[in-house]
Design a protein around this motif. Sequence first.
Motif, mmCIF file in Angstrom:
data_model
loop_
_atom_site.group_PDB
_atom_site.id
_atom_site.type_symbol
_atom_site.label_atom_id
_atom_site.label_comp_id
_atom_site.label_asym_id
_atom_site.label_seq_id
_atom_site.Cartn_x
_atom_site.Cartn_y
_atom_site.Cartn_z
ATOM 1 N N LEU A 202 0.711 -1.087 0.200
ATOM 2 C CA LEU A 202 0.036 0.072 0.020
ATOM 3 C C LEU A 202 0.932 1.238 0.039
ATOM 4 O O LEU A 202 0.638 2.352 -0.923
ATOM 5 N N ALA A 203 1.915 1.241 0.923
ATOM 6 C CA ALA A 203 2.865 2.480 0.832
ATOM 7 C C ALA A 203 3.485 2.761 -0.391
ATOM 8 O O ALA A 203 3.524 3.847 -0.779
ATOM 9 N N ALA A 204 3.788 1.659 -1.056
ATOM 10 C CA ALA A 204 4.588 1.969 -2.742
ATOM 11 C C ALA A 204 3.343 2.449 -3.554
ATOM 12 O O ALA A 204 3.544 3.412 -4.317
ATOM 13 N N ALA A 205 2.202 2.084 -3.642
ATOM 14 C CA ALA A 205 1.209 2.540 -4.462
ATOM 15 C C ALA A 205 0.798 4.114 -3.930
ATOM 16 O O ALA A 205 0.432 4.869 -4.828
ATOM 17 N N VAL A 206 0.678 4.414 -2.612
ATOM 18 C CA VAL A 206 0.399 5.863 -2.453
ATOM 19 C C VAL A 206 1.713 6.710 -2.691
ATOM 20 O O VAL A 206 1.437 7.794 -3.266
ATOM 21 N N VAL B 58 1.340 9.969 -4.850
ATOM 22 C CA VAL B 58 1.829 11.294 -4.472
ATOM 23 C C VAL B 58 2.776 11.750 -5.672
ATOM 24 O O VAL B 58 2.588 13.144 -5.882
ATOM 25 N N LYS B 59 3.703 10.911 -6.166
ATOM 26 C CA LYS B 59 4.734 11.412 -7.169
ATOM 27 C C LYS B 59 3.903 11.810 -8.464
ATOM 28 O O LYS B 59 4.466 12.671 -9.012
ATOM 29 N N ALA B 60 2.767 11.180 -8.713
ATOM 30 C CA ALA B 60 2.023 11.651 -9.844
ATOM 31 C C ALA B 60 1.574 12.952 -9.938
ATOM 32 O O ALA B 60 1.307 13.829 -10.642
ATOM 33 N N LEU B 61 0.873 13.160 -8.730
ATOM 34 C CA LEU B 61 0.439 14.261 -8.309
ATOM 35 C C LEU B 61 1.502 15.538 -8.499
ATOM 36 O O LEU B 61 0.926 16.612 -8.825
ATOM 37 N N ALA B 62 2.512 15.190 -7.677
ATOM 38 C CA ALA B 62 3.532 16.255 -7.869
ATOM 39 C C ALA B 62 3.880 16.604 -9.427
ATOM 40 O O ALA B 62 4.309 17.878 -9.501
ATOM 41 N N ARG B 63 4.229 15.520 -10.142
ATOM 42 C CA ARG B 63 4.498 15.835 -11.489
ATOM 43 C C ARG B 63 3.503 16.733 -12.138
ATOM 44 O O ARG B 63 3.728 17.611 -12.900
#
Length: 153
Positions: A130-134, A138-143
């Motif tokens: 779950l942590a890897a998916a979250v 978060v990285k996609a939102l930052a991009r």
Amino acid sequence: MSEQPQAAKEGQPAARRRSSPRAPGQVIACGWCGQDVPVPARGRVPKWCSAACRHRAWEQARAAASGRSAVEVRDRVVERVKTVTVVQHHTREVPVAWRPTSVPDFVDVLEDLTTRVDSGRVYDRDIPTLAAAVKATVKALARREKAAHRPLW
């Protein structure tokens, strides 16, 4: 030229064959002597075990009809096997895979996940996945924020 039944010749559908309602090996008692008489799968149900018993019963019935004798000929009931088909309907709810399709649906799913993690309803062995998916989310939102050249939140 093949011969057809009379009903089929007249344009009516041919009669269906029906299965016998009698069970194999069924027996009844002779109306005169009481001996077991096998019941055939088809045809009339026999009353007598032999011609001699039939004749004796006829003599007694004739004598009883004229008032000379008080012997009564017995008729018996033959039990039949009747097959009844019973159909039962069962309704069962089956879980269907559901994926969120709108922003409010994604928000509901993330809030539900947060509640489950906080209350301990998620196994410890599943936390790294779950942590890897979250983190990936978060990285996609930052991009996306960097591409828009303005803060998204």
